[in-house]
Scaffold this motif. Structure first.
Motif, PDB file in Angstrom:
ATOM      1  N   HIS A  66      21.247  69.438  24.295  1.00  9.54           N
ATOM      2  CA  HIS A  66      20.403  69.121  25.742  1.00  9.54           C
ATOM      3  C   HIS A  66      21.239  68.398  25.949  1.00  9.54           C
ATOM      4  O   HIS A  66      21.288  67.085  26.590  1.00  9.54           O
ATOM      5  CB  HIS A  66      19.068  68.444  25.390  1.00  9.54           C
ATOM      6  CG  HIS A  66      17.991  68.219  26.227  1.00  9.54           C
ATOM      7  ND1 HIS A  66      16.849  67.637  26.509  1.00  9.54           N
ATOM      8  CD2 HIS A  66      18.159  68.611  27.726  1.00  9.54           C
ATOM      9  CE1 HIS A  66      15.881  67.894  27.287  1.00  9.54           C
ATOM     10  NE2 HIS A  66      17.453  68.482  28.507  1.00  9.54           N
ATOM     11  N   PHE A  79      12.094  66.386  22.383  1.00  6.54           N
ATOM     12  CA  PHE A  79      12.117  64.500  22.131  1.00  6.54           C
ATOM     13  C   PHE A  79      11.718  64.427  23.248  1.00  6.54           C
ATOM     14  O   PHE A  79      10.640  63.655  23.921  1.00  6.54           O
ATOM     15  CB  PHE A  79      12.931  63.911  22.089  1.00  6.54           C
ATOM     16  CG  PHE A  79      13.919  64.299  20.435  1.00  6.54           C
ATOM     17  CD1 PHE A  79      13.185  63.006  19.782  1.00  6.54           C
ATOM     18  CD2 PHE A  79      14.968  64.918  20.402  1.00  6.54           C
ATOM     19  CE1 PHE A  79      13.296  63.308  18.355  1.00  6.54           C
ATOM     20  CE2 PHE A  79      15.032  64.206  18.905  1.00  6.54           C
ATOM     21  CZ  PHE A  79      14.684  64.045  18.433  1.00  6.54           C
ATOM     22  N   CYS A  80      12.209  65.517  24.328  1.00  6.25           N
ATOM     23  CA  CYS A  80      11.491  65.488  26.361  1.00  6.25           C
ATOM     24  C   CYS A  80      10.469  66.872  26.900  1.00  6.25           C
ATOM     25  O   CYS A  80       9.796  66.503  27.320  1.00  6.25           O
ATOM     26  CB  CYS A  80      13.398  65.943  26.611  1.00  6.25           C
ATOM     27  SG  CYS A  80      14.414  64.603  26.081  1.00  6.25           S
ATOM     28  N   CYS A 114      17.982  64.111  26.125  1.00  8.17           N
ATOM     29  CA  CYS A 114      18.608  63.414  25.632  1.00  8.17           C
ATOM     30  C   CYS A 114      19.636  63.570  24.859  1.00  8.17           C
ATOM     31  O   CYS A 114      20.028  62.557  24.102  1.00  8.17           O
ATOM     32  CB  CYS A 114      17.658  62.893  24.393  1.00  8.17           C
ATOM     33  SG  CYS A 114      16.766  65.085  23.790  1.00  8.17           S
ATOM     34  N   CYS A 142      11.895  70.671  24.203  1.00  4.40           N
ATOM     35  CA  CYS A 142      13.036  69.842  22.829  1.00  4.40           C
ATOM     36  C   CYS A 142      12.101  68.828  22.278  1.00  4.40           C
ATOM     37  O   CYS A 142      11.058  68.708  23.085  1.00  4.40           O
ATOM     38  CB  CYS A 142      13.781  68.939  24.227  1.00  4.40           C
ATOM     39  SG  CYS A 142      14.805  67.038  23.548  1.00  4.40           S
TER      40      CYS A 142
HETATM   41 ZN    ZN Z   1      16.021  66.391  25.169  1.00  4.78          ZN
END
Ligand code: ZN
Length: 96
Positions: A57, A8-9, A61, A6
């Motif tokens: 996701h 962001f994660c 997120c 991901c």
């Molecule tokens: Zn994420």
């Protein structure tokens, strides 16, 4: 098990994500030909090799991600944020 990175994660197991469909499809206009819309909704290719897909996701997120996946080896290529532009209404989910 696939690991999806991901944006962001970071890397997460696939069970945190839900498949959102073929990322290369574009929705035809609803006031266009009915056959084109039915094809968009119900007909899918079953490619062998690299394929561009949308995933969300769901247990993270919530971001929509566009990634390349090899349909035979399940190797994951590039992962990038897909944004809300592909989802009319800002994030409407499709499929599972
Ligand atoms: Zn994420």
């Amino acid at each position: 098990m696939m690991v999806i990175a991901c944006p962001f994660c970071g890397p997460r197991p696939e069970i945190e994500f839900s498949y959102g469909g073929d990322a290369s499809l574009s929705r035809p206009p609803e006031d266009g030909k009915q056959e084109a819309y039915l094809d968009y909704l119900y007909l899918r290719d079953n490619p062998r090799g690299w394929h561009e897909e949308l995933w969300v996701h769901r247990h993270g997120c919530g971001a929509w991600i566009s990634l390349r996946r090899h349909t035979v080896t399940h190797e994951i290529g590039t992962c990038r944020y897909a944004g809300d532009a592909r989802r009319p209404g800002g994030g409407e989910e499709q499929g599972r």
